[in-house]
Write a protein that holds these residues in place. Structure first.
Motif, short mmCIF file in Angstrom:
data_model
loop_
_atom_site.label_atom_id
_atom_site.label_comp_id
_atom_site.label_asym_id
_atom_site.label_seq_id
_atom_site.Cartn_x
_atom_site.Cartn_y
_atom_site.Cartn_z
N GLY A 1 0.80 -1.22 0.00
CA GLY A 1 0.00 0.00 0.00
C GLY A 1 0.83 1.27 0.00
N THR A 2 2.11 1.16 -0.33
CA THR A 2 2.97 2.34 -0.35
C THR A 2 2.98 3.04 -1.70
N SER A 3 2.64 2.29 -2.76
CA SER A 3 2.61 2.90 -4.09
C SER A 3 1.75 2.08 -5.03
N ALA A 4 1.28 2.78 -6.06
CA ALA A 4 0.51 2.15 -7.13
C ALA A 4 1.13 2.62 -8.44
N THR A 5 1.74 1.70 -9.17
CA THR A 5 2.44 2.06 -10.40
C THR A 5 1.76 1.40 -11.59
N PHE A 6 1.69 2.15 -12.67
CA PHE A 6 0.97 1.71 -13.86
C PHE A 6 1.83 1.89 -15.11
N ALA A 7 1.71 0.95 -16.02
CA ALA A 7 2.22 1.12 -17.38
C ALA A 7 1.16 1.91 -18.14
N ILE A 8 1.60 2.86 -18.95
CA ILE A 8 0.67 3.65 -19.76
C ILE A 8 0.59 3.02 -21.15
N HIS A 9 -0.60 2.61 -21.53
CA HIS A 9 -0.84 2.04 -22.86
C HIS A 9 -1.74 2.99 -23.65
#
Length: 186
Positions: free
Chosen positions: A66-74
């Protein structure tokens, strides 16, 4: 820290989804970019598949803890991720704070992709974390494009953090513009 469930977020022709091992090739290809390297000096250069695997492990840990939420951008019509965006939940989350960071590859710059992704991740963060009151974003003062993204995404310029940190690749301390977006401004 908040309880986070890895998810995808869609807005217009942009889809944000958690990084996966299948993204390694596109990530390596797109992040080995002089402009990304200049402003994101903590990202190894040259960036390798081993670096990508390490990054994916850190991303998964961030979701779990719950420290970060990372996403790949498509982006529709483009193969593989064109960049990355994330939200890091600050230790002051009990005070309602988190920070957004992003980058996009050269082939999609200037198309509004980073702005769309930033708006989408802000909406997601405020929806996913009820205690979140403020998102902040720091952009190098010299990075005109990144500052423009923050403004177009609806963030308010608060001021300049002078000599905020030492950028190894530039060989000097750099100033950052501090931007913020409050829940009620979304």
């Amino acid at each position: 820290m908040p309880h986070l469930t890895p998810t995808s977020v869609v807005e217009d022709d942009v889809t944000l989804r958690p990084w996966s091992d299948d993204d390694a090739g596109a990530l390596v290809r797109r992040i080995n970019d002089p402009e990304v390297a200049l402003y994101l000096d903590l990202v190894p250069q040259p960036y390798t598949r081993a670096d990508a695997r390490t990054w994916f492990e850190l991303c998964a840990e961030g979701w779990r803890t719950g420290t970060s939420a990372t996403f790949a951008i498509h982006v529709d019509g483009v193969e593989g991720p064109v960049g990355g965006i994330g939200v890091r939940f600050l230790s002051e989350l009990d005070e309602g704070g988190a920070e957004v960071g992003y980058w996009v590859g050269a082939e999609v710059r200037g198309r509004g992709i980073a702005t769309t992704a930033t708006r989408a991740v802000a909406r997601w963060a405020f929806d996913a974390v009820p205690a979140l009151a403020r998102l902040q974003l720091r952009a190098d003062l010299q990075n005109v494009a990144s500052n423009r993204v923050a403004e177009k995404a609806g963030f308010t310029r608060e001021g300049v953090l002078r000599a905020q940190r030492f950028n190894v690749r530039m060989g000097k301390r750099v100033d950052f513009v501090m931007w913020s977006l409050l829940r009620e401004e979304l």
